[in-house]
Design a protein around this motif. Structure first.
Motif, PDB file in Angstrom:
ATOM      1  N   ALA A  29     -12.881   7.582  -6.024  1.00 51.11           N
ATOM      2  CA  ALA A  29     -12.506   6.807  -4.748  1.00 51.11           C
ATOM      3  C   ALA A  29     -13.521   7.192  -3.713  1.00 51.11           C
ATOM      4  O   ALA A  29     -14.183   6.582  -3.078  1.00 51.11           O
ATOM      5  N   GLN A  54      -8.726  -2.049  -9.011  1.00 50.21           N
ATOM      6  CA  GLN A  54      -7.605  -1.706  -8.905  1.00 50.21           C
ATOM      7  C   GLN A  54      -6.513  -2.683  -8.984  1.00 50.21           C
ATOM      8  O   GLN A  54      -5.573  -2.250  -9.847  1.00 50.21           O
ATOM      9  N   SER A  93       0.816  -1.246  -0.130  1.00 48.63           N
ATOM     10  CA  SER A  93       0.026   0.214  -0.133  1.00 48.63           C
ATOM     11  C   SER A  93       0.639   1.165   0.028  1.00 48.63           C
ATOM     12  O   SER A  93       0.338   2.333  -0.292  1.00 48.63           O
ATOM     13  N   ASN A 146      -0.888   6.744  -1.997  1.00 48.24           N
ATOM     14  CA  ASN A 146      -2.318   5.824  -2.279  1.00 48.24           C
ATOM     15  C   ASN A 146      -3.361   6.045  -1.327  1.00 48.24           C
ATOM     16  O   ASN A 146      -4.457   5.992  -1.542  1.00 48.24           O
ATOM     17  N   TYR A 147      -3.129   6.364  -0.239  1.00 48.37           N
ATOM     18  CA  TYR A 147      -4.140   6.793   0.800  1.00 48.37           C
ATOM     19  C   TYR A 147      -4.547   8.306   0.700  1.00 48.37           C
ATOM     20  O   TYR A 147      -5.585   8.366   0.891  1.00 48.37           O
ATOM     21  N   ARG A 151      -2.775   0.867  -4.951  1.00 46.54           N
ATOM     22  CA  ARG A 151      -4.150   1.543  -4.540  1.00 46.54           C
ATOM     23  C   ARG A 151      -5.105   0.173  -4.090  1.00 46.54           C
ATOM     24  O   ARG A 151      -5.708   0.381  -3.120  1.00 46.54           O
ATOM     25  N   ALA A 194      -4.083  -0.521  -0.589  1.00 45.64           N
ATOM     26  CA  ALA A 194      -4.447   0.515   0.199  1.00 45.64           C
ATOM     27  C   ALA A 194      -5.891   0.348   0.516  1.00 45.64           C
ATOM     28  O   ALA A 194      -6.582   0.382   1.955  1.00 45.64           O
ATOM     29  N   TRP A 201      -4.751   9.333  -2.406  1.00 45.45           N
ATOM     30  CA  TRP A 201      -5.816   9.270  -3.535  1.00 45.45           C
ATOM     31  C   TRP A 201      -7.160   8.802  -3.136  1.00 45.45           C
ATOM     32  O   TRP A 201      -8.262   9.037  -3.611  1.00 45.45           O
ATOM     33  N   LEU A 202      -7.173   7.789  -1.981  1.00 45.28           N
ATOM     34  CA  LEU A 202      -8.401   7.458  -1.389  1.00 45.28           C
ATOM     35  C   LEU A 202      -9.131   8.310  -1.036  1.00 45.28           C
ATOM     36  O   LEU A 202     -10.597   8.265  -1.097  1.00 45.28           O
ATOM     37  N   GLN A 205      -3.196  -1.262 -10.675  1.00 39.67           N
ATOM     38  CA  GLN A 205      -2.726  -0.413  -9.655  1.00 39.67           C
ATOM     39  C   GLN A 205      -2.774  -1.213  -8.218  1.00 39.67           C
ATOM     40  O   GLN A 205      -3.859  -1.090  -7.489  1.00 39.67           O
ATOM     41  N   ASP A 229      -9.433  11.548  -4.676  1.00 35.19           N
ATOM     42  CA  ASP A 229     -10.099  11.113  -5.861  1.00 35.19           C
ATOM     43  C   ASP A 229     -11.246  11.140  -6.004  1.00 35.19           C
ATOM     44  O   ASP A 229     -12.090  10.575  -5.249  1.00 35.19           O
TER      45      ASP A 229
END
Length: 321
Positions: A94, A285, A70, A84-85, A294, A297, A87-88, A291, A91
């Motif tokens: 997400a 993902q 992650s 990645n976190y 992601r 994560a 992005w959570l 990915q 995004d």
């Protein structure tokens, strides 16, 4: 397609090796327990050692590897820190997944528990109780994939000039309306997926709650009636408080199952049209978009969300005994 015995020999060899290793471990444990000076704690450790080893290899190591992934990029090679976190929680796609998951976790346990409770209360004193509970339990004989396929046909859409094969659109057309693409229109399509999950799980809640209602002492119910309580008051003020531990266990079990919802989403929409949830997006993902960071994560987030609920459920089950 013909059967080739030679091609199956390596698989058969692996199977025999696995069985031989298992038999050797069991034999070694029996020898140590019956011939060696092993104390009670030592015996317990020897018996638990194979299971602990398998849990370590099958759960602990992959779990730690997922946490490490992650913090890496999509290829799992470069360290990217907390990207990645971030992005959570930034995004838009997400965030939609998180919103959908929250909707599922709120609605499914509430609707399943409430529907199961009302159904159980309606049939628990009936002469045909067993038949009624068997009927509501039938959807649980299907996998979630089967349930998803059934409800996908219920919501099926065809143009207005064509014959409708979907039950819901057939009813709409019969009353003079226009057919709609129920699984495409966001955000209502999420609610239509929730209905499929509730249909599949209500039987579980109804059976458990019917057993809890039958376990309520008759003298308590009779005392409430002698005090002048109506049937509705007896149910809400006597029966429901007494079965509260079972209600809590059912609701928590549904919360855990809803967090892991995958099959229905995968079968009915494939996560398209803003219907993705954490478990499905984790798969998408990792395996569809490549990915892995992601996806890892999302897996870590799912684990963090489910763990406290599982711990609380264990405590609730102990209190219900």
């Amino acid at each position: 397609m013909t059967f080739d015995p030679l091609a199956q020999q390596p698989k058969l060899l692996y199977l025999l090796q696995g069985l031989g290793a298992f038999a050797a471990v069991v034999a070694l444990l029996l020898v140590l327990l019956h011939r060696g000076p092993v104390r009670r704690r030592g015996a317990a450790f020897l018996l638990l050692a194979p299971a602990l080893l398998l849990l370590t290899a099958g759960l602990l190591v992959p779990g730690l590897r997922t946490v490490l992934l992650s913090f890496k990029d999509g290829a799992g090679e470069q360290w990217v820190g907390l990207d990645n976190y971030v992005w959570l929680v930034t995004d838009p796609g997400a965030l939609t997944v998180l919103r959908n998951t929250l909707t599922w976790v709120v609605l499914v346990p509430l609707l399943v528990t409430a529907t199961g409770l009302l159904y159980a209360a309606a049939v628990v004193r009936s002469r045909y109780r067993a038949l009624a509970l068997a009927l509501v339990l039938l959807p649980m004989a299907l996998s979630f994939v089967g349930a998803g396929l059934i409800w996908k046909f219920v919501y099926a859409y065809r143009p207005a000039e064509a014959d409708q094969i979907g039950l819901l659109n057939q009813l709409v057309v019969a009353f003079g309306g226009e057919p709609r693409q129920w699984l495409v229109e966001s955000p209502w399509n999420v609610l239509f997926l929730v209905v499929a999950m509730v249909w599949a799980q209500t039987g579980f809640a109804a059976v458990l709650l019917a057993g809890a209602i039958r376990a309520v002492p008759d003298d308590v119910v009779e005392a409430a009636r002698l005090d002048g309580a109506s049937p509705r008051q007896v149910f809400w003020r006597v029966t429901v408080p007494l079965i509260r531990p079972t209600l809590l266990v059912v609701a928590l079990a549904e919360v855990i199952g809803t967090f892991k919802a995958f099959d229905i989403v995968r079968t009915m929409t494939g996560g398209q049209f803003d219907t993705g949830v954490i478990a499905h997006e984790m798969y998408a993902q990792s395996f569809r978009y490549g990915q892995t960071g992601r996806g890892a994560a999302l897996a870590v987030l799912l684990f963090a969300l489910v763990t406290p609920v599982v711990a609380y459920k264990v405590r609730a089950q102990r209190g219900a005994r």
